[in-house]
Design an enzyme around this catalytic site. Structure first.
Site, PDB file in Angstrom:
ATOM      1  N   ASP A 137      -0.555   6.339  11.562  1.00  0.00           N
ATOM      2  CA  ASP A 137      -0.402   4.930  11.927  1.00  0.00           C
ATOM      3  C   ASP A 137       1.055   4.488  11.881  1.00  0.00           C
ATOM      4  O   ASP A 137       1.353   3.315  12.025  1.00  0.00           O
ATOM      5  CB  ASP A 137      -1.263   4.028  11.029  1.00  0.00           C
ATOM      6  CG  ASP A 137      -0.872   4.091   9.550  1.00  0.00           C
ATOM      7  OD1 ASP A 137       0.110   4.789   9.219  1.00  0.00           O
ATOM      8  OD2 ASP A 137      -1.534   3.430   8.735  1.00  0.00           O
ATOM      9  N   HIS A 170       1.676   4.511   6.838  1.00  0.00           N
ATOM     10  CA  HIS A 170       1.224   5.075   5.561  1.00  0.00           C
ATOM     11  C   HIS A 170       1.503   6.578   5.508  1.00  0.00           C
ATOM     12  O   HIS A 170       0.825   7.360   6.187  1.00  0.00           O
ATOM     13  CB  HIS A 170      -0.269   4.806   5.368  1.00  0.00           C
ATOM     14  CG  HIS A 170      -0.584   3.358   5.249  1.00  0.00           C
ATOM     15  ND1 HIS A 170      -1.050   2.603   6.313  1.00  0.00           N
ATOM     16  CD2 HIS A 170      -0.490   2.503   4.205  1.00  0.00           C
ATOM     17  CE1 HIS A 170      -1.240   1.355   5.920  1.00  0.00           C
ATOM     18  NE2 HIS A 170      -0.905   1.266   4.641  1.00  0.00           N
ATOM     19  N   SER A 212       0.810  -1.222   0.000  1.00  0.00           N
ATOM     20  CA  SER A 212       0.000   0.000   0.000  1.00  0.00           C
ATOM     21  C   SER A 212       0.841   1.269   0.000  1.00  0.00           C
ATOM     22  O   SER A 212       0.408   2.298  -0.519  1.00  0.00           O
ATOM     23  CB  SER A 212      -0.930   0.016   1.222  1.00  0.00           C
ATOM     24  OG  SER A 212      -0.185  -0.075   2.428  1.00  0.00           O
TER      25      SER A 212
END
Length: 227
Positions: free
Chosen positions: A191, A194, A15
């Site tokens: 977090d 990301h 991601s």
């Protein structure tokens, strides 16, 4: 700069690489390449080197572990005939050990991670101009934090394999460590994984520092044609 006109650079990852790119392969117009560091790298290369046409391809898929990426590496990387390959994988290999500790089959232990990464390297080594290995990271300055300490083990594997196979190592954990001497990790990632666009730019800058990128580069003036 190491990139030559019409080179194709394929960025493989999870991601952190994906960030909304077209699936399974993102490139071209609009937001197909996503909003990650790959987008920033393409922006910077196109801005500073407008005379050098490069094909930038995002082969990141959100949620991927090294096991997942290995399973699709032939179709989403090797078959694209890249000139350069960048691999940024391992965060989910570690993360699943902490957010899903009771689901061991979703976790990738260090031995498998090393085997997966080496298989990916060997599948393109000798057929591309160069391979970039970007270490997984955790935006936690305390090296004794459980997840950060585990992530460093996977980063060490990247360093080992990059040295063994002559890959270009981009140590993202070290890059973020230096950044957090001045700013808290929440400034770029709540977090701690990301990155926002500032964090993506930090990664892009680190990547380009290994590419002979010159911020004072001025393309030669293009001669105008007359009738």
């Amino acid at each position: 700069m190491i990139f030559e006109p019409m080179d194709r650079i394929v960025f493989a990852g999870d991601s952190v690489t994906d960030m909304g790119s077209a699936q399974p392969v993102g490139e071209g117009l609009f937001d197909n390449v996503g909003q990650s560091y790959v987008r920033i790298i393409e922006n910077m290369l196109s801005t500073w080197y407008p005379e050098v046409y490069l094909r930038v391809t995002n082969s990141g898929v959100s949620g991927n572990t090294s096991r997942d990426l290995m399973q699709r590496f032939d179709s989403d990387v090797v078959s694209l005939n890249p000139d350069w390959v960048s691999i940024c994988i391992g965060i989910n290999d570690v993360w699943r050990q902490f957010d899903s500790p009771a689901i061991p089959d979703g976790q990738v232990m260090p031995e498998e991670y090393e085997a997966n990464l080496e298989k990916m390297i060997l599948s393109v080594k000798g057929t591309v101009k160069g391979i970039f290995i970007l270490t997984p990271y955790y935006m936690e300055p305390n090296p004794q934090d459980w997840m950060r300490k585990r992530m460093d083990e996977y980063g060490a594997i990247c360093k080992k394999l990059a040295a063994k196979h002559g890959c270009c190592l981009v140590d993202l954990q070290e890059v973020f460590n230096r950044y957090f001497e001045y700013r808290h990790s929440s400034y770029i990632a709540w977090d701690r994984v990301h990155p926002n666009l500032i964090g993506a730019t930090v990664i892009a800058k680190a990547f380009l520092s290994h590419c002979g990128f010159e911020y004072d580069h001025q393309p030669a003036k293009k001669e105008t044609q007359t009738c």
